[in-house]
Design an enzyme around this catalytic site. Structure first.
Site, mmCIF file in Angstrom:
data_model
loop_
_atom_site.group_PDB
_atom_site.id
_atom_site.type_symbol
_atom_site.label_atom_id
_atom_site.label_comp_id
_atom_site.label_asym_id
_atom_site.label_seq_id
_atom_site.Cartn_x
_atom_site.Cartn_y
_atom_site.Cartn_z
ATOM 1 N N CYS A 88 0.867 -1.191 0.006
ATOM 2 C CA CYS A 88 -0.032 0.105 0.131
ATOM 3 C C CYS A 88 0.881 1.175 -0.065
ATOM 4 O O CYS A 88 1.640 1.482 -0.875
ATOM 5 C CB CYS A 88 -0.821 -0.137 1.230
ATOM 6 S SG CYS A 88 -2.340 1.237 1.042
ATOM 7 N N HIS A 196 -3.794 -4.922 -0.398
ATOM 8 C CA HIS A 196 -3.220 -5.420 0.710
ATOM 9 C C HIS A 196 -3.256 -6.974 0.560
ATOM 10 O O HIS A 196 -4.448 -7.824 0.753
ATOM 11 C CB HIS A 196 -4.214 -5.213 1.790
ATOM 12 C CG HIS A 196 -4.173 -3.774 2.282
ATOM 13 N ND1 HIS A 196 -3.387 -3.306 3.258
ATOM 14 C CD2 HIS A 196 -4.488 -2.520 1.889
ATOM 15 C CE1 HIS A 196 -3.458 -1.804 3.391
ATOM 16 N NE2 HIS A 196 -4.092 -1.567 2.564
ATOM 17 N N GLU A 198 -2.248 -8.974 2.737
ATOM 18 C CA GLU A 198 -2.881 -9.875 3.994
ATOM 19 C C GLU A 198 -4.258 -9.866 3.942
ATOM 20 O O GLU A 198 -4.905 -10.490 4.815
ATOM 21 C CB GLU A 198 -2.172 -9.074 5.125
ATOM 22 C CG GLU A 198 -2.752 -7.521 5.525
ATOM 23 C CD GLU A 198 -2.280 -6.476 4.780
ATOM 24 O OE1 GLU A 198 -2.567 -5.549 4.818
ATOM 25 O OE2 GLU A 198 -1.590 -6.786 3.496
#
Length: 216
Positions: A88, A196, A198
């Site tokens: 990001c 992202h 994750e």
């Protein structure tokens, strides 16, 4: 495998740490994820991850003010060639210049500028928040078996700016949000994702697994 997850006051550390641990386990790699800002830990890491949430200028100021971190990053990544992943705003910081809240110098590791999103379709809101598929623009070991194209797995985005690389070869993947949006960039031992990983479920896990197995 020693992974340094940089804590400079601007990132989703808990989710990133857990995702990196899952990726290590999925690869069958023994390893640890060290969260912090200790230059000695960065210096000894086998791979380095720099997350980032918020405005470019704020994140840049926080990174600059973390004692010894930027110097340790430069030595580990630029001099020793350790694998590096920016996430990001951590990806945006790779650029020469960020235009959010005025012009701010970035790390300059991937030539280019971070500019505001300007969707051609006026009904699309900024920030860009939600799930998008990705379109490949180049080959890279970190993209191995990452699903691209319509109908593939989605990546999660939350941002108002994106990095426009100066060199076309540094842009590895885009998303469509009223026009192409930089999704993955890469140069030498450095990669970055605007989305992202994750939070991107199967797609994100595959990308993190590839990153942790990568030996540039």
């Amino acid at each position: 495998m020693r992974v340094a997850l940089i804590d400079y006051g601007a990132g989703n550390l808990h989710s990133c740490g857990k995702a990196l641990e899952r990726a290590l386990a999925a690869n069958g790699q023994a390893g640890t994820v060290a969260v912090g800002a200790d230059p000695a830990v960065i210096a000894s890491a086998d791979a380095i991850v720099l997350p980032g949430d918020g405005a470019f200028k704020d994140c840049r100021d926080e990174l600059r003010s973390a004692p010894g971190v930027e110097e340790a990053l430069h030595d580990a990544v630029r001099v020793k060639g350790r694998p590096f992943l920016g996430i990001c705003v951590g990806m945006q910081l790779l650029a020469d210049i960020g235009e959010e809240r005025g012009e701010t110098a970035g790390l300059g590791w991937i030539p280019g500028r971070v500019v505001a999103l300007d969707p051609a379709e006026r009904h699309l809101k900024v920030p860009h928040m939600g799930w998008n598929t990705l379109e490949s623009r180049g080959s890279h070991p970190v993209l191995r078996d990452v699903p691209f194209g319509a109908g593939a797995l989605h990546a999660y985005f939350l941002h108002s700016f994106h990095l426009l690389p100066k060199h076309a070869d540094d842009l590895l993947a885009v998303a469509d949000y009223g026009g192409p949006v930089s999704a993955i960039v890469g140069r030498e031992n450095i990669v970055g994702t605007q989305f992202h990983p994750e939070k991107s479920q199967g797609l994100g896990l595959r990308l993190l697994q590839n990153f942790l197995a990568w030996r540039p």
